[in-house]
Scaffold this motif. Structure first.
Motif, mmCIF file in Angstrom:
data_model
loop_
_atom_site.group_PDB
_atom_site.id
_atom_site.type_symbol
_atom_site.label_atom_id
_atom_site.label_comp_id
_atom_site.label_asym_id
_atom_site.label_seq_id
_atom_site.Cartn_x
_atom_site.Cartn_y
_atom_site.Cartn_z
ATOM 1 N N LYS A 25 38.638 27.694 38.816
ATOM 2 C CA LYS A 25 39.695 28.630 38.407
ATOM 3 C C LYS A 25 40.764 28.782 39.484
ATOM 4 O O LYS A 25 41.651 29.614 39.369
ATOM 5 C CB LYS A 25 39.089 29.988 38.073
ATOM 6 N N TYR A 63 43.348 38.398 44.616
ATOM 7 C CA TYR A 63 43.724 38.073 43.246
ATOM 8 C C TYR A 63 42.805 38.843 42.318
ATOM 9 O O TYR A 63 41.579 38.728 42.400
ATOM 10 C CB TYR A 63 43.598 36.571 42.990
ATOM 11 N N SER A 64 43.386 39.657 41.442
ATOM 12 C CA SER A 64 42.606 40.418 40.473
ATOM 13 C C SER A 64 42.311 39.534 39.271
ATOM 14 O O SER A 64 43.222 39.128 38.552
ATOM 15 C CB SER A 64 43.377 41.666 40.028
ATOM 16 N N ARG A 65 41.040 39.249 39.057
ATOM 17 C CA ARG A 65 40.655 38.413 37.918
ATOM 18 C C ARG A 65 40.856 39.147 36.602
ATOM 19 O O ARG A 65 41.232 38.547 35.610
ATOM 20 C CB ARG A 65 39.196 37.966 38.059
ATOM 21 N N SER A 66 40.630 40.454 36.597
ATOM 22 C CA SER A 66 40.769 41.212 35.348
ATOM 23 C C SER A 66 42.224 41.389 34.928
ATOM 24 O O SER A 66 42.540 41.395 33.741
ATOM 25 C CB SER A 66 40.086 42.574 35.465
ATOM 26 N N ARG A 67 43.117 41.523 35.901
ATOM 27 C CA ARG A 67 44.545 41.706 35.585
ATOM 28 C C ARG A 67 45.343 40.416 35.725
ATOM 29 O O ARG A 67 46.523 40.385 35.395
ATOM 30 C CB ARG A 67 45.155 42.772 36.505
ATOM 31 N N ALA A 68 44.712 39.377 36.248
ATOM 32 C CA ALA A 68 45.352 38.078 36.462
ATOM 33 C C ALA A 68 46.645 38.208 37.271
ATOM 34 O O ALA A 68 47.679 37.666 36.916
ATOM 35 C CB ALA A 68 45.614 37.375 35.134
#
Length: 195
Positions: A25, A63-68
């Motif tokens: 990712k 990097y926020s994975r939930s907010r991308a």
């Protein structure tokens, strides 16, 4: 800077980012560590842009994975982590942001996000709140500070050795030896002993 220096720096920068083993990712783990105490403050994920932003801004960025999206620790709380250096592990898939926090790191208000001891939890009926994971030296400093705070409280019986030392400056300073330079610095700054 001269234009050719900028090209050289950008080339080195891109080369550095290319050496990180980003997952499928495009992410890697980043750990923020307190430069003064050694305490692990938090863990998050980063991508190329987050690492580049951290390098240029000297603020721990993830990097926020939930907010991308990117987020800089402290952007809402103002409790930034000011990054002094960045280390890659030997496999280049994990990064340490070595820095100094402006305040509590955890959203709970704790100094770090790591305050629940698994061993204490297993040995007790409930986990102790705010039991920080501390290095040996930091743990010793914490204990000595606790003993200093207890000096004003009357005590029955024989005082602890630490209390005895804290109550007698001359004895305290005579017990601190300096076989290494670091101990001399500790003697001066932490205990206030004269040379």
């Amino acid at each position: 800077k001269k234009p050719d220096q900028d090209v050289f720096l950008n080339s080195k920068f891109d080369t550095l980012l290319d050496t990180v083993k980003w997952d499928e990712k495009g992410l890697a783990v980043a750990i923020a560590q307190n430069v003064d105490t050694g305490a692990i403050l938090m863990q998050g994920f980063i991508n190329r842009e987050a690492l580049a932003t951290t390098i240029s801004s000297k603020k721990a960025t993830f990097y926020s994975r939930s907010r991308a999206t990117l987020w800089t620790k402290g952007e809402t709380s103002m409790n930034f982590i000011n990054v002094y250096d960045i280390f890659l592990d030997c496999d280049r898939d994990s990064i340490i942001y070595l820095g100094k926090p402006d305040g509590p790191t955890c959203h709970t208000g704790s100094e770090t996000c790591y305050y629940t001891s698994v061993l204490n939890f297993l040995n007790q009926s409930q986990a102790e709140e705010n039991n920080l994971a501390m290095t040996t030296l930091y743990s010793l400093e914490s204990t000595v500070n606790q003993r200093k705070e207890e000096l004003s409280v009357p005590q029955n019986g024989k005082p602890s050795w630490t209390r005895h030392l804290l109550l007698d400056d001359k004895l305290l300073c005579s017990k601190i030896r300096y076989p290494e330079f670091i101990l001399e610095i500790l003697k001066i700054s932490f205990y206030g002993c004269s040379l």
